[in-house]
Design an enzyme around this catalytic site. Structure first.
Site, PDB file in Angstrom:
ATOM      1  N   SER A 113       0.844  -1.194   0.000  1.00  0.00           N
ATOM      2  CA  SER A 113       0.000   0.000   0.000  1.00  0.00           C
ATOM      3  C   SER A 113       0.873   1.235   0.000  1.00  0.00           C
ATOM      4  O   SER A 113       1.968   1.241   0.569  1.00  0.00           O
ATOM      5  CB  SER A 113      -0.901   0.024   1.226  1.00  0.00           C
ATOM      6  OG  SER A 113      -1.526   1.296   1.339  1.00  0.00           O
ATOM      7  N   TYR A 150      -1.224   0.202  10.193  1.00  0.00           N
ATOM      8  CA  TYR A 150      -1.428  -0.469   8.907  1.00  0.00           C
ATOM      9  C   TYR A 150      -0.262  -0.162   7.973  1.00  0.00           C
ATOM     10  O   TYR A 150       0.307  -1.051   7.328  1.00  0.00           O
ATOM     11  CB  TYR A 150      -2.755   0.019   8.306  1.00  0.00           C
ATOM     12  CG  TYR A 150      -3.015  -0.383   6.874  1.00  0.00           C
ATOM     13  CD1 TYR A 150      -3.458  -1.667   6.568  1.00  0.00           C
ATOM     14  CD2 TYR A 150      -2.854   0.526   5.821  1.00  0.00           C
ATOM     15  CE1 TYR A 150      -3.709  -2.026   5.249  1.00  0.00           C
ATOM     16  CE2 TYR A 150      -3.104   0.176   4.506  1.00  0.00           C
ATOM     17  CZ  TYR A 150      -3.525  -1.097   4.232  1.00  0.00           C
ATOM     18  OH  TYR A 150      -3.787  -1.452   2.940  1.00  0.00           O
TER      19      TYR A 150
END
Lengths: 441, 254
Positions: free
Chosen positions: B143, B156
């Protein structure tokens, strides 16, 4: 993550209104029961939002967007049967079945519609006189009702719920999956022929002679130059080519409308110039040719977001059908009113429907002549023009197509659909749409 | 893809929207595709669809992929069922609730276990196998959140950053073998319209569809550098974000 979220991003194809709705976008069948069941506000299943008006909108209510449920359950190339989630697009379906020499029996003017939408609007195509409507090829479907029932229905259904669901505008419950019979085709090409014509009488003569010789027929007319029954048009007809080549259409259109056109861009002068150029170009290319199915069936799919052409205020589409006896006079009268208004569209479409009956109680196609065209939304004056067209259709005992409509009166709707009462009995009490709230008996 | 043998592909986290879009690209090529994720019923629906779209065999592994006990045995078993392996693609991950994870270390650990620890172990299991056979591709979805620690989602982001570093290392290790058909790549999508991001306000030029990202992933699996952004322009957006000096960056709420 499958709850309802309030948003005003979901618009119909005409883009006239931008209502706030609670939208859910499920991706798996196990998410559906909790979305469909229960009291509270009303529900409506929607797909790719190609209906023009308000039959796919449920302002201040809930909308279940089915495009995330687009899986094929079963496809048997030998028996031509395919069953899939209601959110599967014809775009995706065609790419899957074409390599096997199969094709949907009926396709509309855009491949960006879902199976659920094709059933709910009982769509038709250029081959109506041969293959009827999409509903004629539905073998089974699953319907989820707000009382928690999941009902499997087919043409053998005696309760009337199947007939109500075909063309039922999503009002009989959520269409979960659909099983259709595909048709075999030799290849991806169409032997097409374009014939210029100069009067409505010529159009009807061409339509009559083509019924037995051609599977597909459709015509474009220049709606800016009408003189009695004199007008200019291009009659297009075609048959499946024996060419066995089967290239599917491109995954993404190459062109797109990045922006809305400003208001002044579309006026009687530019419309007239466009129609003139389109006619001349068509005349030059008249005659026979072999064309791929994509430009033949889905000419506008080549341009993403073409609806932005009509600017920020959006557009209305008007599509009516009038019975054979009234076809010539009523069509001439409609075109006269449109030409006099100076409004009208780039692409006005004229076509005759055959006599094949659909199972659908609210199915739009019936034997006769259908006229379809767009009008830029200019507020009250556009609505007034459309009301004048309504009067002609009403007198001729015709009807309007709900998938295209965002303004017809309850009287207009009720007069056009004689089986409305039988339909109404099957409407799910917790399903509704802006369209239905306006026209329901 | 006509003359070559159909590929054998393992998809970890097969119920994600991007994973399914990617699996459809493989199905259209006639690949055999093993699907792994927790929910067996959902996997069965996806398997039927991929079969109809042209996939060869589509075995299913219904398993909590974050569970690390017996992970390597599960990997070997599904690869055996597939009859060998060419591409391993790892898609799963959880966004988590940053605010909850800051207060509750168990919640933080859950995010790290799913997004980093277990994903790293699956990647190492795949690398071991692919290196042993001397060919194949490992594609891991990371990501852009891993490119700079930001207050809104750094747990995250840290897990995805760690995972990217791990895959980058595997790519280096593969390169040193001198085998041309052996590579590893981390693909970093930006904003993608999937159920994972349903809580955010969507729309605009920065948002991509799962189909667009899937096309990038499929291309990366065929061979590419170790880090790929999807779509490509995120490389430059993140370059700028990384270059903003901390005193300025810390005034933002990114």
């Amino acid at each position: 993550m499958a709850g309802f979220v309030a948003t005003d991003r979901l618009q119909s194809w005409g883009r006239v209104t931008r209502p706030s709705q609670n939208v859910a976008s499920p991706h798996f069948a196990d998410e559906l029961p909790s979305l469909v069941a229960g009291a509270g506000d009303t529900r409506l299943g929607v797909g790719l939002m190609r209906s023009y008006g308000d039959s796919n909108l449920n302002p201040d209510g809930s909308v279940i967007r089915m495009t995330g449920l687009d899986r094929i359950h079963h496809f048997d190339p030998a028996s031509h049967v395919l069953r899939a989630d209601a959110g599967l697009s014809l775009d995706s379906l065609i790419r899957t079945v074409l390599p096997h020499g199969l094709f949907p029996a009926v396709v509309p003017g855009t491949r960006f519609v879902t199976l659920g939408g094709a059933v709910g609007n009982d769509i038709h195509g250029k081959n109506h006189h041969r293959f009827g409507t999409f509903g004629n090829h539905v073998r089974r479907l699953s319907l989820m009702r707000s009382d928690g029932r999941r009902i499997e229905l087919g043409p053998d259904d005696e309760s009337g719920l199947f007939a109500a669901t075909i063309g039922g505008l999503g009002l009989t419950g959520l269409i979960e999956w659909v099983e259709i019979a595909l048709r075999a085709i030799p290849g991806a090409m169409i032997d097409a022929e374009t014939i210029p014509f100069e009067s409505l009488e010529e159009f009807f003569a061409l339509a009559d002679e083509s019924i037995t010789t051609h599977e597909h027929t459709v015509s474009w007319i220049d709606c800016t130059r009408i003189d009695g029954t004199k007008m200019r048009g291009l009659f297009m007809r075609g048959n499946c080519s024996a060419d066995p080549d089967r290239p599917p259409h491109a995954a993404r259109p190459r062109l797109g409308m990045p922006l809305e056109l400003p208001r002044f861009a579309l006026n009687p002068l530019t419309l007239s110039l466009f129609n003139e150029a389109y006619y001349r170009f068509g005349r030059l290319r008249a005659g026979r040719s072999k064309v791929h199915y994509a430009p033949f069936f889905f000419p506008l799919d080549g341009i993403m977001h073409w609806n932005r052409l009509y600017g920020r205020d959006g557009m209305f589409q008007y599509q009516c059908v009038v019975p054979p006896g009234a076809s010539l006079d009523a069509t001439a009268e409609l075109l006269k009113i449109i030409a006099a208004s100076g409004e009208g569209s780039f692409l006005a479409v004229l076509k005759t429907f055959g006599s094949n009956a659909s199972p659908g109680l609210l199915s739009f196609p019936r034997e006769g002549t259908t006229l379809a065209l767009d009008f830029r939304n200019r507020g009250p004056q556009t609505l007034e023009l459309l009301a004048r067209l309504d009067a002609v259709v009403f007198e001729a005992d015709g009807r309007l197509y709900p998938a295209k409509d965002g303004r017809m009166s309850a009287r207009m709707f009720q007069s056009g659909y004689p089986r409305l009462e039988a339909f109404t009995a099957h409407v799910d009490p917790h399903f509704s749409s802006a369209f239905w709230r306006r026209v329901a008996p | 893809m006509t003359d070559r043998k159909p590929l054998r592909v393992l998809i970890l986290g097969a119920t994600s929207a991007i994973a399914e879009a990617t699996a459809r690209l493989y199905a259209a090529e006639g690949a055999s595709i093993a699907l792994a994720a927790r929910d067996g019923t959902r996997l069965a629906a996806i398997a039927a669809d991929l079969t109809a779209r042209g996939a060869g065999s589509v075995p299913i592994l219904a398993r909590d992929l974050a569970a690390m006990d017996g992970l390597e045995a599960a990997f070997d078993a599904i690869v055996a069922e597939l009859g060998g392996i060419d591409h391993v693609l790892l898609f799963y991950g959880v966004l988590g609730e940053q605010k909850d994870a800051e207060r509750d270390l168990a919640a933080a650990r859950a995010i790290l276990d799913v997004d980093f620890t277990s994903a790293a172990l699956w990647s190492l299991a795949a690398a071991k196998r692919l290196e042993a056979q001397g060919s194949g591709a490992l594609v891991v979805v990371g990501s852009v959140a891993g490119d700079r620690g930001r207050q809104s989602n750094y747990i995250y982001g840290a897990a995805k950053a760690g995972l990217a570093t791990l895959v980058q290392g595997i790519a280096h290790r593969f390169a040193l073998t001198g085998r041309k058909g052996l590579h590893a790549v981390v693909v970093k999508p930006g904003f993608v319209d999937t159920p994972m991001t349903d809580g955010l306000k969507k729309g605009g030029p920065l948002w991509a569809s799962p189909d667009q990202v899937a096309a990038v992933i499929r291309k990366a699996a065929a061979g590419s550098g170790p880090i790929v952004y999807a779509p490509w322009f995120w490389r430059f957006i993140l370059l700028i974000i990384r270059l903003v000096p901390a005193p300025i960056f810390h005034k933002t709420k990114l």
